[in-house]
Design a protein around this motif. Structure first.
Motif: not given
Lengths: 356, 356, 356, 356
Positions: D137-152, D222-235
């Motif tokens: 969580r800290r690393l994501v918040a720090s920006g170390a990952l750049g723009d978040i594209r996907m969350v699986h 339960a299986q699903m696709m996700l759309r996050f606020v801001g544009g990231a996508r996931g499953m």
């Protein structure tokens, strides 16, 4: 508790472990040899009774109706003998960190004292508390591996890879306080684990101890070949100067019919491979499971639960008045010190085979 | 090709490896000491020229304008010397399976013969062909690990865990043909890998060889401590009787600043851990990469590609007329035989330290 | 060979794969649409016959007594149809890279052409050549998993995580040449693998395709849910923009009684877990083993061996005059293109379930 | 404590977790809705005060000078609302198991009640207590990952793979008590973990819920696709019927510059891979480390320590009178119930995208 004041590592671990299964309550302590630090530490922990001197504590607690039943000794190795002596002679059970003492002579003296006391002596070889280590021990004892051919064990760290100072390092690299370096601090764990899982006694060792960091007074790396009573052979490596290893303890037991492989890094798994069959990954639970578990398999347990298991076992032992199978005690401590002494002697004598 | 007829294992591997990078074509062979089997094997492979005798082959091929440039020797160890001698003296390059010979005396004789020949001698220590092993070697040589403290290497199998018969097993457990058991067959690989990656020479060994399967004439398990020239220390374990291990060869090199860990089971990865930094998983490619690769990283390569690399290197060497760095040759073979001899001697003498 | 000239990636892979088991010899080619580059590439490879035009090649080779038996097509997707057509109609077997064509309409046309030709059509879905993938397919078909409940498959790369140019990237991100992005290049592999291992057909998809890199004309990430004929359900993820993934293709098949898990990163292993039993790690070999192997288990195989297996199977197929079970062909190609088309349509229509 | 009497699972976990860091003492409880069982359970645990009714307990404890500061609610989901209401309105802090309630309407009501109370509400999303999850969580918040594209994210079990009865299973598969099956029991954890680590809100879902075991009243997959606020996508995949999976919860967050991968099976490690750099294996500690640790890295922690962390945080929160960052509370619970409701609705409507 004796030792384990502010800045200590293993003292805090003992406290969590003791509390984990709600079997012990911490009420009294001589947390430091420095009276002020002892009091400050006791205040921080909310201890009911703080002592400046462990001898006073042993006597006082033994006299109280609500005195402690058991004491945890978590000091440098050279203090284990006098402290354990004081409490055992006061009839208070002792739960002592490893290795049992700083020297073999001390261990022999302590074994005699324990034999004359009604109080129990428990040695916290943590890794014996892991569920999958217990399952490994059970599988070997059940004969599932056939004749044991080899035991390979290693315990590798890197925290002393450079010259290090501080409370944790200082006494460990002082021969007077520790009695040995890597061989005593972690080699003792590795040696015990080999015996614990295989059920075999180490007959002799051929060892080379090394000191890789300049100016260090004790060994920081121990390598050796082992011969077990009954014919099995093995190798042991304990190092505190190997970059890239946090706390890697691993054991492989190899029989004529099957082998086992366990390492702390994946402590919730045990690899079990029968000859000519696909290897299996065992986890907690299952028929005849030799370990214990607080939560269903799949919920990982760790170091604190393993440590806590020894405390839970100690509570059972105190209740029963006798040491159960699987809980390390005075005999293990004595054998451990013989093992350390034989290793040091072998290394001094050109790695010649030296009986344990 | 000499040897490698029907029923052989390593002969087929050599043929695929030679073909992989399109650098060699197999045109002639003395595939078996049994003339009928030799002819049948040659027919099966579509060989242009089949010989019943390797001495005849060496002479005949040397005389042809289109004669072979190089020969692969893939027979039991005790035949390596006479065969290599015949081809080297005929001026034909030799690519020979390991260990170089069955005895140290044979190895010394072969080294002399090779020194007097213009033809090259390549020893197929397969693991030296893995891209990540080459990267490991490069990293050590670059100084990235600091001073080398320890080298731990093991090669563990289980296919001889029970009494086994058959073409593969029979000659390996016959001392006259193999010159040794596990120490010769796979201990030689492990010893070479230790030298290859660390860049260090093994100064002396303290070994215990064992025979766990009743009635076997050679060792089937080898355990030893190592002392390297320059002060590094290490351990080596080679076993063919350890259930649950197919072909596990692993090396760890530990320096004062960083460590490396590679095992064949995950041959496309190399663990590299600098002190005080998170360990990294290196793969093929990247700046200064010391290995080679036919396909982009992420597409796994394996044993045949590693083997093929030695053949590709041999083709380069033949073209250049000189052995490149990184390709095992006569000197490695001689050192390997000295290592085996020292190990056997140490084991006979109560594991005493024995110079290599 | 058609395509695969200088600078190409998959052409070189096809050449090694074809050579690996000594079943094919490369003698003729139209290696580039640029005549000069075609000749230079042919010279570099020592080809006997180089053509500037694949149509000329098809006719000329069909007329020769020693003409090629089979052709490998390794060009961008939009050239597959005209090329395969030319060779199939000339009676020359076709081994074609995936996906079969750039569009579904092309695929349907090609299927008709193939149906009217005596020549065979092989589609190189590489992953179908892995020994452990074949074993997985065999286990599912044997009923060992019970009723199949779910199939989860993913294929994840990072080489297009940033805007990339170069011969490999350029045509893949050009819709006219590729017909699609991640879904066509690697989603097609993932979809085939799901069908191949499970033995189930994909009935419908609900997909979201994304383009994460600005300015890219094709999708670079494909996520979808799957419904298989018969009731199983699953998910598929194919991405070329996911940092930290080189070429991770993984499949999990989950039945009522057991599950399978395979990934390319550890391609020599197959995890097999029966309900209420410890999971097993399967390797090559063993009773009823469904795969193939050139070397004993424990000697890792990889991508090139898997690819080579398709060529070895193709050689068998040509000899037998019929496609064997387990070798992807025209029907798989057509289903693959239907899958891609359905995915693109679903994504355009708000991820609505779309029949394949 | 309310609930958690004899035969319960999560109640015992809460008790260990509360005790672990010595921040709470268990003194009162309404451990079962069955008065006899409540008393027996209280006796077994040595509780000072046992109540037969939670409403009586809330009132009585609020009136005592030494009344409880906080209550743990560990009952089936449909009891969470009335119980939390009773204690929050009595001014007693609530530590509640997840999901927050059985229905979205209940969650909305609870959120209003909590808003009007001075007492805090903590929701035990266990996985948020793992040190390496906090570091992620800290690393994501720090920006170390750049723009978040996907969350699986996935959470996979097999304990309901067959029809199962018993205290643990019965209420979970009863819609009236649980409000949902896999989606509620573990999908809620997975959804929270996705939000927790990525810092992103789930905007909409396209889901397919399944019931694979005949006769079961709730979904078990339960299986699903996700759309996050801001544009990231996931499953997201949550299953309780997948043989070979004990309790596998895993999250991958993929950004434009780097990715993270964590799974509970290796909970002490976090894979961090920057584009074009070798992946790193992070462990506890290190500069800026976002997690917490009781013992040095290398000593594995597990599920109980993660759970204990939430209790330690709750103790801090109670002391401070405010919820700290990183501790799940009422808002997370409400969002979790919205997520569950949207998933069920999407699945009913042919997997159409449904806003959360």
């Amino acid at each position: 508790m004796v030792g384990g004041g502010q800045g200590a590592f293993i003292g805090a671990v003992h406290r969590i472990a003791a509390r984990l299964d709600n079997r012990f309550e911490l009420v009294a302590g001589a947390l430091s040899s420095d009276p002020e630090r002892a009091q400050a530490s006791a205040d921080e922990l909310g201890l009911a009774r703080s002592y400046a001197d462990y001898r006073v504590m042993a006597v006082a607690e033994a006299e109280r109706d609500d005195g402690i039943q058991a004491v945890s000794i978590v000091t440098p190795n050279n203090m284990h003998l006098p402290m354990a002596k004081a409490f055992l002679q006061a009839g208070i059970h002792v739960i002592c960190d490893k290795p049992m003492t700083a020297t073999l002579a001390e261990a022999q003296e302590l074994a005699q004292i324990a034999a004359q006391s009604n109080a129990l002596f428990v040695l916290t070889h943590t890794y014996a508390g892991y569920p999958m280590v217990r399952e490994a021990r059970r599988l070997v004892a059940s004969g599932a591996l056939g004749d044991i051919r080899m035991v390979h064990v290693e315990y590798v760290q890197d925290w002393l890879a450079r010259p290090v100072t501080g409370k944790q390092a200082d006494w460990r690299v002082d021969p007077a306080q520790s009695g040995g370096g890597a061989i005593g601090d972690i080699g003792s764990h590795a040696g015990h684990l080999a015996r614990y899982v295989s059920g075999l006694e180490i007959g002799s060792v051929a060892a080379q101890l090394s000191t890789f960091v300049d100016g260090r007074q004790v060994d920081d790396d121990a390598q050796m070949m082992l011969r077990f009573v009954g014919g099995a052979r093995g190798m042991l490596w304990a190092s505190q100067v190997a970059p890239g290893n946090e706390n890697e303890i691993r054991i492989r037991v190899i029989g004529s019919e099957a082998s086992l492989d366990w390492c702390q890094t994946r402590c919730n798994e045990l690899r079990f491979a029968r000859l000519d069959e696909p290897p299996q990954t065992l986890t907690r639970g299952g028929p005849g499971f030799g370990g214990v578990a607080r939560v269903p398999s799949g919920h990982p347990e760790g170091y604190l639960e393993a440590f806590g298991q020894l405390y839970a076992d100690a509570a059972d032992a105190i209740q029963a008045g006798t040491m159960p199978d699987g809980l390390p005690g005075i005999d293990d401590g004595l054998k451990g010190m013989r093992f350390i002494a034989a290793t040091i002697e072998s290394s001094k004598n050109g790695s010649v085979w030296t009986p344990v």
